[in-house]
Write a protein that holds these residues in place. Sequence first.
Motif, PDB file in Angstrom:
ATOM      1  N   ARG A 113       0.933  -1.143   0.050  1.00  0.00           N
ATOM      2  CA  ARG A 113      -0.097   0.400   0.282  1.00  0.00           C
ATOM      3  C   ARG A 113       1.138   1.117  -0.535  1.00  0.00           C
ATOM      4  O   ARG A 113       1.647   1.044   1.021  1.00  0.00           O
ATOM      5  N   ARG A 155      -2.520   3.064   7.359  1.00  0.00           N
ATOM      6  CA  ARG A 155      -2.695   3.244   6.295  1.00  0.00           C
ATOM      7  C   ARG A 155      -1.966   2.544   5.507  1.00  0.00           C
ATOM      8  O   ARG A 155      -2.879   2.587   3.839  1.00  0.00           O
ATOM      9  N   TYR A 156      -0.943   2.723   4.788  1.00  0.00           N
ATOM     10  CA  TYR A 156       0.154   2.903   3.828  1.00  0.00           C
ATOM     11  C   TYR A 156       1.619   2.356   4.464  1.00  0.00           C
ATOM     12  O   TYR A 156       2.032   2.009   5.728  1.00  0.00           O
TER      13      TYR A 156
END
Length: 340
Positions: free
Chosen positions: A102, A194-195
Amino acid sequence: MTGEQLKALRERRGLTQTQMAAFVNELTGRKYDKQRLSKWETGKEALPRDVLGRLLLLDLERPESPLPRPGTTVAVGLQKGGTAKTATSINLAFILARAGNRVLLVDADPQGNATVHVGVPQTDVVALTEAGKVLYHALMGKTPLDAVIRPTGVEGLDVVPSSIALASADTELPGNLTNAQTALAEMLDGVRERYDVIVIDCAPNLGAVTINALTAADYVLVPCQAEPHAILGVSAFLDTVAKIQRRLNPRLEVLGILPTMVNPRQTQDRSSLEDIERLWGDSRRVFPPVPRATIYAQAAGANVITLDADIGAPGVESYAAIAAALLTAMGRLQETVDAA
């Protein structure tokens, strides 16, 4: 990728040559057989470029170990323009995303080239700027970062778009005494979970936004065109990195130096490569050089990512080596891939 590395990749997947040939055919839509694979492994024939690109991606898709720190951040920077920083940033982000990570690409250059190259039309950039939804507004605390992040046409790759508005931040940030040098790091802290990787495409200067990028980063990658002025710029840039390490960001590490736009037939380019190795080869990692190739200009003109247009484009070995070095440093690969 050498024949030995191809064989090692096949053996890691537990495949015979016949099975590996069938697998390559699934990837490429070609009709290769065991004999052709054997010639690749023994070095009797070179791997076709499209096969090479797909196998380099495959070699990055290995079982992960636990990720020690989500949102590991790499800044791509040099204060000199024209050294392929944006091409490096977007192709690195692309290959990391295609390998299953991601990825958030942060366009920290007021020129906004990375933004349009990952699929945001110029007309949209104007509209986003007017709506207060580009990096400048998030960096200055005028808009939440979540309202700025946009998906791209590549699965797993998002972008924080930029525009000419960001030029104002270099003068406005120093006047904000509370977080003048840490605003970008604080902004990114809200989305790190989130990454897996955050890639920052820096502007060709050492202004306040670039200093923020280096303060926010875990690693810095330095693209250097194979010419004397760029090499001089690397020395000055590394001095700045050392100051950032001492004063603002002790965890910052130099991931390596990437020679770019290299024509091995040119005497000057060969001499510059020798200078890069002589100056930093013993103390820094020097990645395989990215050759000068018309496909990069063509991709830039079409506002697309070069490796998305052609996964076997010259330089894919370099970007795979950088991705492997970064993922190894992060603990996501068990061994370094040498794609030279």
